[in-house]
Write an enzyme that holds these catalytic residues in place. Structure first.
Site, PDB file in Angstrom:
ATOM      1  N   GLU A 148     -23.790 -17.909  -3.977  1.00 47.65           N
ATOM      2  CA  GLU A 148     -24.108 -18.658  -2.758  1.00 47.65           C
ATOM      3  C   GLU A 148     -22.920 -18.818  -1.820  1.00 47.65           C
ATOM      4  OE1 GLU A 148     -25.716 -22.508  -3.891  1.00 47.65           O
ATOM      5  OE2 GLU A 148     -24.271 -22.748  -5.521  1.00 47.65           O
ATOM      6  N   ASP A 194     -27.021 -22.277   0.700  1.00 42.54           N
ATOM      7  CA  ASP A 194     -25.569 -22.256   0.868  1.00 42.54           C
ATOM      8  C   ASP A 194     -25.081 -20.903   1.352  1.00 42.54           C
ATOM      9  OD1 ASP A 194     -24.553 -24.839   0.366  1.00 42.54           O
ATOM     10  OD2 ASP A 194     -25.164 -24.636  -1.720  1.00 42.54           O
TER      11      ASP A 194
END
Ligand code: PEP
Ligand code: MG
Length: 594
Positions: free
Chosen positions: A436, A460
């Site tokens: 992420e 993210d």
């Protein structure tokens, strides 16, 4: 006769579906959310008693702190607690708060807040630096009484009537802490689509409109309000005509909800035969029943930090073990992936660490648990013990590269060794890495060699790849899930997993949105984890497309230069190819002309 107030409409971003008509309950900003509620005349005495008990408890804490300070640092340093003691014994201060409770018939927390703010204002006007600095003593003492109140009887925070929570900002922990029987919807001034508050609202099916900018200031507790996530708006003081129209719409909405799709379960196949597994993202026990209800293949992501939210502190290893066993039961044979505490960022930050200047880039997720090894060790022991009676896996949040993974793995292995040596009942578990952040994408091949699976956290990934705060409505226009840089990152991560022969689950909010899911399938994703209520619509979209066609469209998208180019390509191709599945409302919106 006074005129009824004018209807006020405010535009925001509907992040969790639904329309609710109700009464405003304002939540005060600050580290500690302070409820304001009215009490009945008969309850005043009990409320005063509650307040006095909290003051006595706070005073006893200050006495023992004073004693400790004296023992550790000497008499000269213990004096600051004298000031706190004096405040707690100040008859005027305590009397003012009691009078406010009695006269206004409000809860003690609110009375403390109001009287405390008045005193703080007076202090701020004082010219003398020393005296002005005493503000912090007042704040400290007020907070201590508030803490004592919440510890003494948390149950008193329960709402007695249905309410729509209105706040400037709402911490995810505050949402997790809400009395879900009575909190019906959320309306906040700030926030973004992938902020944890929004994710949680969708997870628990609580309608929410966020990013209202200037709404909190205008609403008062008790005002009538409509939260309409479909039209991205809230309406304060609705007129009789508006109310009537909305009452008809909410009645129709209730009927649709009862017809939830219960027939389909397990994986779904595209029209050309590619099987896709659909799992559930889970945060709070309120969502447990929905894993089975919506036919999910187990839990693809359990955001374990929410286990800590209602307690406001860490939970013992045994208690965690019982919680993970419960999740394993909910997940059944397909199992549950438990993410190690992803604390920091916008997640439960205040409760566990000092404020950071830049929390999204700070001591978050894997960094936090590696910096607090004891916390991590207790959590992994609890997971491995729970895995003796169910299928559980561990995923490491926000790893930057293989060294984060190595460090975490060696701790997990050491704890497994200790459990074995102690003859405890436990099972070793598969270990995955959340992909992420951009460095993890770039280093995905080396990370893949160390783990059993990947989980792609697209929330993210968008935030960090594009450097756009996921919780800040001021930059929401830059938060482009379909940015070619994001699509290429997902593509690279999936290819790395494929080369290493490990599975990859996509678990960010992208996986809850049918149009985005088609692109994920086109990129080769065959394992998705999402908010449980999204499963039926994602299932319908996948069943209605050919993976080969999705791949052809995604190949075009990967060659685009900008998010706008991808979005317009998606609008064009999807409506042309799958008009039965997509219309303008279910596709990324074109940018309004300047
Ligand atoms: C993500 O980042 O996409 C994710 C799944 O984790 P979280 O939203 O909890 O950060
Ligand atoms: Mg994440």
């Amino acid at each position: 006769m006074s005129q009824p107030p004018d209807e006020i409409r405010c535009q925001g971003l509907g992040v969790s579906e639904g329309i609710v008509i109700g009464q405003v309950l304002r939540m005060h900003p600050g580290t500690e959310q302070v409820y304001h509620w009215k009490i009945k005349p008969a309850e005043v005495e009990t409320e005063l008693e509650r307040f006095r008990t909290a003051v006595a408890q706070a005073a006893s804490q200050v006495r023992s702190l004073r004693q400790q300070a004296e023992e550790r640092f000497g008499k000269d340093h213990a004096y600051i607690f004298d000031a706190h003691q004096l405040l707690l014994e100040d008859e005027k201060l305590i009397g003012d708060i009691e009078s406010y409770i009695t006269a206004e018939r409000v809860n003690a927390e609110w009375a403390i807040k109001v009287i405390g703010d008045r005193i703080l204002y007076l202090y701020s006007q004082i010219k003398d630096d020393y005296l002005r600095e005493r503000r912090s003593d007042v704040e400290d003492v007020m907070q201590r009484i508030l803490d004592a109140l919440s510890g003494v009887s948390r149950k008193n925070h329960q709402l007695s009537e249905d309410a729509i929570i209105v706040a400037q900002d709402l911490l995810p922990s505050a949402v997790a802490d809400l009395d879900l029987e009575h909190a019906r919807a959320l309306a906040t001034d700030s926030g973004g689509w992938t902020s944890h508050t929004a994710i949680l609202a969708r997870g628990i099916g609580m309608p929410a409109v966020i990013g209202l900018r200037d709404f909190y200031r205008r609403a008062k507790t008790g005002d009538t309000i409509i939260v309409d996530s479909k039209r991205n708006q809230v309406i304060l003081h609705p007129s009789a005509a508006t109310l009537k129209a909305y009452e008809a719409e909410t009645a129709a909405q209730a009927k649709v909800r009862l017809r939830s799709d219960r027939k389909h379960r397990g994986p779904v196949c595209t029209a050309d035969g590619v099987a896709v597994t659909l799992r559930a993202n889970v945060e709070v026990p309120f969502e447990f029943d929905w894993v089975e209800f919506y036919g999910a293949s187990g839990v693809g992501l359990y955001r374990s930090e929410f286990l800590l939210a209602p307690r406001g502190g860490f939970v013992s290893e045994d208690e965690q073990c019982r919680a993970y066993e419960a999740i394993a039961r909910v997940a059944g044979k397909d199992g549950a992936v438990i993410r190690l505490f992803d604390l920091g960022g916008d997640n439960l930050r205040e409760q566990f660490q000092e404020p950071e200047k830049n929390p999204a880039l700070g001591l978050r997720a894997i960094r936090f648990v590696l910096a607090h090894e004891e916390i991590m060790r207790a959590q992994v022991r609890a997971i491995m013990r729970a895995a003796a009676s169910g299928v559980l896996k561990i995923v490491l949040p926000m790893v930057a590269d293989s060294s984060d993974v190595q460090r975490a793995k060696s701790i997990i292995e050491e704890e497994a060794g200790k459990l074995r040596a102690a003859g405890e009942k436990f099972a070793e578990v598969s270990i995955g890495a959340m992909i992420e952040v951009p460095s993890a994408v770039l280093m995905a091949d080396s990370i893949a060699r160390l783990v059993d699976f990947f989980e792609l956290g697209t929330n993210d990934l968008v935030q960090y790849t594009l450097a756009v705060d996921r919780g800040n409505d001021a930059v929401a226009d830059w938060f482009h899930t379909l940015h070619p840089a994001v699509l290429r990152s997902i593509d690279q991560s999936l290819r790395a997993a494929e080369r290493a022969g490990i599975p990859a689950i996509v678990c960010g909010e992208m996986a809850s949105t049918p149009a985005y899911v088609v692109l994920l399938v086109g990129l080769g994703a065959t394992d998705l984890s999402m908010t449980p209520a999204a499963i039926p619509r994602v299932r319908r979209a996948i069943a209605g497309i050919n993976a080969s066609e999705a791949k052809a469209i995604v190949d075009e998208c990967l060659r685009c230069d900008t998010a706008e180019a991808v979005e317009s390509l998606v609008r064009e191709r999807f409506i042309e190819r799958w008009p039965q599945l997509f219309d303008a409302s279910s596709l990324p919106k074109p940018k309004p002309p300047e």
